[in-house]
Design a protein around this motif. Structure first.
Motif, PDB file in Angstrom:
ATOM      1  N   ALA A  14      -2.484  -3.479  -1.713  1.00  0.00           N
ATOM      2  CA  ALA A  14      -1.602  -4.566  -1.295  1.00  0.00           C
ATOM      3  C   ALA A  14      -2.287  -5.556  -0.363  1.00  0.00           C
ATOM      4  O   ALA A  14      -1.612  -6.248   0.398  1.00  0.00           O
ATOM      5  CB  ALA A  14      -0.354  -3.983  -0.621  1.00  0.00           C
ATOM      6  N   SER A  15      -3.584  -5.666  -0.420  1.00  0.00           N
ATOM      7  CA  SER A  15      -4.278  -6.560   0.510  1.00  0.00           C
ATOM      8  C   SER A  15      -4.101  -8.028   0.164  1.00  0.00           C
ATOM      9  O   SER A  15      -4.200  -8.895   1.035  1.00  0.00           O
ATOM     10  CB  SER A  15      -5.773  -6.220   0.562  1.00  0.00           C
ATOM     11  OG  SER A  15      -6.366  -6.393  -0.714  1.00  0.00           O
ATOM     12  N   LYS A  16      -3.818  -8.322  -1.123  1.00  0.00           N
ATOM     13  CA  LYS A  16      -3.709  -9.713  -1.562  1.00  0.00           C
ATOM     14  C   LYS A  16      -2.938  -9.760  -2.872  1.00  0.00           C
ATOM     15  O   LYS A  16      -2.576  -8.736  -3.460  1.00  0.00           O
ATOM     16  CB  LYS A  16      -5.094 -10.333  -1.746  1.00  0.00           C
ATOM     17  CG  LYS A  16      -5.957  -9.601  -2.775  1.00  0.00           C
ATOM     18  CD  LYS A  16      -7.355 -10.193  -2.848  1.00  0.00           C
ATOM     19  CE  LYS A  16      -8.209  -9.413  -3.857  1.00  0.00           C
ATOM     20  NZ  LYS A  16      -9.576  -9.969  -3.958  1.00  0.00           N
ATOM     21  N   THR A  36      -1.275  -0.169   1.395  1.00  0.00           N
ATOM     22  CA  THR A  36      -2.685   0.105   1.647  1.00  0.00           C
ATOM     23  C   THR A  36      -3.579  -1.080   1.320  1.00  0.00           C
ATOM     24  O   THR A  36      -3.282  -1.913   0.465  1.00  0.00           O
ATOM     25  CB  THR A  36      -3.174   1.313   0.825  1.00  0.00           C
ATOM     26  OG1 THR A  36      -3.285   0.955  -0.563  1.00  0.00           O
ATOM     27  CG2 THR A  36      -2.248   2.500   0.995  1.00  0.00           C
ATOM     28  N   VAL A  37      -4.695  -1.111   2.041  1.00  0.00           N
ATOM     29  CA  VAL A  37      -5.786  -2.038   1.774  1.00  0.00           C
ATOM     30  C   VAL A  37      -7.041  -1.216   1.508  1.00  0.00           C
ATOM     31  O   VAL A  37      -7.097  -0.026   1.812  1.00  0.00           O
ATOM     32  CB  VAL A  37      -6.021  -2.989   2.959  1.00  0.00           C
ATOM     33  CG1 VAL A  37      -4.792  -3.838   3.223  1.00  0.00           C
ATOM     34  CG2 VAL A  37      -6.417  -2.216   4.221  1.00  0.00           C
ATOM     35  N   ARG A  38      -8.035  -1.883   0.970  1.00  0.00           N
ATOM     36  CA  ARG A  38      -9.328  -1.238   0.739  1.00  0.00           C
ATOM     37  C   ARG A  38     -10.284  -1.724   1.814  1.00  0.00           C
ATOM     38  O   ARG A  38     -10.506  -2.928   1.951  1.00  0.00           O
ATOM     39  CB  ARG A  38      -9.847  -1.596  -0.647  1.00  0.00           C
ATOM     40  CG  ARG A  38     -11.179  -0.970  -1.005  1.00  0.00           C
ATOM     41  CD  ARG A  38     -11.572  -1.366  -2.418  1.00  0.00           C
ATOM     42  NE  ARG A  38     -12.866  -0.819  -2.793  1.00  0.00           N
ATOM     43  CZ  ARG A  38     -13.422  -0.971  -3.987  1.00  0.00           C
ATOM     44  NH1 ARG A  38     -12.775  -1.662  -4.924  1.00  0.00           N
ATOM     45  NH2 ARG A  38     -14.605  -0.451  -4.249  1.00  0.00           N
ATOM     46  N   GLY A  39     -10.826  -0.828   2.598  1.00  0.00           N
ATOM     47  CA  GLY A  39     -11.745  -1.210   3.661  1.00  0.00           C
ATOM     48  C   GLY A  39     -11.028  -1.399   4.982  1.00  0.00           C
ATOM     49  O   GLY A  39      -9.827  -1.163   5.120  1.00  0.00           O
ATOM     50  N   SER A  40     -11.781  -1.872   5.973  1.00  0.00           N
ATOM     51  CA  SER A  40     -11.271  -1.954   7.340  1.00  0.00           C
ATOM     52  C   SER A  40     -11.067  -3.383   7.826  1.00  0.00           C
ATOM     53  O   SER A  40     -10.629  -3.595   8.956  1.00  0.00           O
ATOM     54  CB  SER A  40     -12.221  -1.229   8.292  1.00  0.00           C
ATOM     55  OG  SER A  40     -13.529  -1.777   8.199  1.00  0.00           O
ATOM     56  N   GLY A  41     -11.402  -4.386   7.006  1.00  0.00           N
ATOM     57  CA  GLY A  41     -11.255  -5.772   7.429  1.00  0.00           C
ATOM     58  C   GLY A  41      -9.800  -6.216   7.460  1.00  0.00           C
ATOM     59  O   GLY A  41      -8.932  -5.625   6.823  1.00  0.00           O
ATOM     60  N   ARG A  42      -9.559  -7.278   8.205  1.00  0.00           N
ATOM     61  CA  ARG A  42      -8.208  -7.803   8.302  1.00  0.00           C
ATOM     62  C   ARG A  42      -7.850  -8.559   7.016  1.00  0.00           C
ATOM     63  O   ARG A  42      -8.667  -9.286   6.451  1.00  0.00           O
ATOM     64  CB  ARG A  42      -8.068  -8.737   9.502  1.00  0.00           C
ATOM     65  CG  ARG A  42      -6.624  -9.157   9.742  1.00  0.00           C
ATOM     66  CD  ARG A  42      -6.419  -9.837  11.076  1.00  0.00           C
ATOM     67  NE  ARG A  42      -5.019 -10.199  11.251  1.00  0.00           N
ATOM     68  CZ  ARG A  42      -4.097  -9.384  11.742  1.00  0.00           C
ATOM     69  NH1 ARG A  42      -4.437  -8.176  12.142  1.00  0.00           N
ATOM     70  NH2 ARG A  42      -2.841  -9.778  11.861  1.00  0.00           N
ATOM     71  N   THR A  43      -6.608  -8.378   6.571  1.00  0.00           N
ATOM     72  CA  THR A  43      -6.138  -8.983   5.331  1.00  0.00           C
ATOM     73  C   THR A  43      -4.775  -9.642   5.551  1.00  0.00           C
ATOM     74  O   THR A  43      -4.185  -9.546   6.632  1.00  0.00           O
ATOM     75  CB  THR A  43      -5.978  -7.913   4.233  1.00  0.00           C
ATOM     76  OG1 THR A  43      -4.869  -7.055   4.580  1.00  0.00           O
ATOM     77  CG2 THR A  43      -7.238  -7.072   4.088  1.00  0.00           C
ATOM     78  N   GLY A  44      -4.276 -10.249   4.493  1.00  0.00           N
ATOM     79  CA  GLY A  44      -2.937 -10.810   4.540  1.00  0.00           C
ATOM     80  C   GLY A  44      -1.881  -9.754   4.795  1.00  0.00           C
ATOM     81  O   GLY A  44      -0.816 -10.058   5.349  1.00  0.00           O
ATOM     82  N   LEU A  45      -2.153  -8.515   4.398  1.00  0.00           N
ATOM     83  CA  LEU A  45      -1.191  -7.441   4.640  1.00  0.00           C
ATOM     84  C   LEU A  45      -1.026  -7.180   6.140  1.00  0.00           C
ATOM     85  O   LEU A  45       0.077  -6.904   6.610  1.00  0.00           O
ATOM     86  CB  LEU A  45      -1.646  -6.160   3.931  1.00  0.00           C
ATOM     87  CG  LEU A  45      -0.635  -5.005   3.968  1.00  0.00           C
ATOM     88  CD1 LEU A  45       0.624  -5.362   3.181  1.00  0.00           C
ATOM     89  CD2 LEU A  45      -1.260  -3.728   3.416  1.00  0.00           C
ATOM     90  N   HIS A  46      -2.115  -7.283   6.885  1.00  0.00           N
ATOM     91  CA  HIS A  46      -2.025  -7.110   8.330  1.00  0.00           C
ATOM     92  C   HIS A  46      -1.176  -8.214   8.959  1.00  0.00           C
ATOM     93  O   HIS A  46      -0.370  -7.957   9.865  1.00  0.00           O
ATOM     94  CB  HIS A  46      -3.424  -7.101   8.945  1.00  0.00           C
ATOM     95  CG  HIS A  46      -4.263  -5.922   8.546  1.00  0.00           C
ATOM     96  ND1 HIS A  46      -5.053  -5.936   7.425  1.00  0.00           N
ATOM     97  CD2 HIS A  46      -4.419  -4.698   9.109  1.00  0.00           C
ATOM     98  CE1 HIS A  46      -5.676  -4.774   7.320  1.00  0.00           C
ATOM     99  NE2 HIS A  46      -5.316  -4.002   8.323  1.00  0.00           N
ATOM    100  N   GLU A  59      -2.078   1.174   5.806  1.00  0.00           N
ATOM    101  CA  GLU A  59      -3.025   2.273   5.671  1.00  0.00           C
ATOM    102  C   GLU A  59      -4.224   1.769   4.866  1.00  0.00           C
ATOM    103  O   GLU A  59      -4.165   0.708   4.250  1.00  0.00           O
ATOM    104  CB  GLU A  59      -2.379   3.466   4.956  1.00  0.00           C
ATOM    105  CG  GLU A  59      -1.390   4.254   5.788  1.00  0.00           C
ATOM    106  CD  GLU A  59      -2.070   5.224   6.740  1.00  0.00           C
ATOM    107  OE1 GLU A  59      -3.314   5.339   6.676  1.00  0.00           O
ATOM    108  OE2 GLU A  59      -1.358   5.865   7.529  1.00  0.00           O
ATOM    109  N   SER A  60      -5.290   2.538   4.885  1.00  0.00           N
ATOM    110  CA  SER A  60      -6.508   2.155   4.176  1.00  0.00           C
ATOM    111  C   SER A  60      -6.903   3.239   3.179  1.00  0.00           C
ATOM    112  O   SER A  60      -6.881   4.429   3.515  1.00  0.00           O
ATOM    113  CB  SER A  60      -7.651   1.921   5.171  1.00  0.00           C
ATOM    114  OG  SER A  60      -8.858   1.620   4.473  1.00  0.00           O
TER     115      SER A  60
END
Length: 232
Positions: A14-16, A36-46, A59-60
């Protein structure tokens, strides 16, 4: 089915794009969402989580990494979600299958077909018997609708996903949970491209409507964002 604030959803990927919009639509409709997102970077989900008044948790997980999927299951142990929605897809372009490299073939098949089913198998016990297990598919996975060709590898990966989900349903015929493969339509995303027919806002509310309409119905269906049956 009327949604209440006590219902919860787990959205994988769900990062983008469609996954992010799906998480947002579920929050909008009153669900408590873990996505969830993949990786530790900030995304639109955050960013969405920051504005969700605590209704969205991030979650990641990399769905292609079995150890990360197992770690996510451990972190979520003891929780219950009445919806598990798995969204994962990549493409390597519109290349005739004879020109596809072995590396690209493996990457697309693992990401689009094998990994969603592994995630479903790993996390299904977090969903109660009345819940829904759903995976984002595509009309390009329909064998009978493939009259024009093109996108050979992507089509094959989605067909494989559909076949694996049918095998899962047959193997678990006594499972009372709702099983859905969802075609969101051809949407203007990074994967769908700028020429796609639909905006995200034209697709995702219909996807959620379809999820809600069929909640509680046991068995597998392949449906689109307009709640119409997609032929296998």
């Amino acid at each position: 089915m009327t949604q209440t604030a006590t219902q919860s959803a787990l959205v994988i990927g769900a990062s983008k794009g469609l996954g992010l919009a799906l998480a947002g639509e579920l929050v909008k409709r009153g669900r408590a969402v873990t996505a969830t997102v993949r990786g530790s970077g900030r995304t639109g989900l955050h960013d969405l989580a920051d504005s969700s008044e605590g209704r969205l948790r991030v979650e990641s997980v990399d769905t292609t990494a079995q150890d990360q999927v197992e770690a996510l299951r451990t972190r979520l142990a003891g929780e219950a979600f009445d919806l598990l929605f798995i969204n994962a897809a990549i493409t390597r372009g519109d290349v005739p299958i004879g020109e596809v490299s072995t590396e690209d073939f493996v990457d697309v098949m693992v990401t689009n077909a094998l990994s969603p089913m592994r995630v479903l198998e790993a996390l299904k016990e977090l969903v109660p018997p009345t819940g829904t297990l759903a995976i984002m598919s595509s009309s390009q996975g329909s064998v009978s609708l493939n009259t024009n060709g093109g996108q050979d590898l992507y089509r094959a990966s989605k067909s494989a996903l559909n076949q694996l989900m049918r095998s899962y349903a047959a193997r678990n015929a006594d499972d009372t949970r709702t099983l859905l493969l969802i075609n969101p339509g051809w949407v203007r995303t990074e994967l769908g491209g700028p020429d796609a027919l639909l905006s995200i806002d034209q697709s995702i509310p219909g996807v959620v409507d379809t999820l809600q309409r069929h909640a509680g119905e046991p068995g597998l269906q392949f449906l689109d964002f307009q709640d119409e049956v997609v032929p296998w």
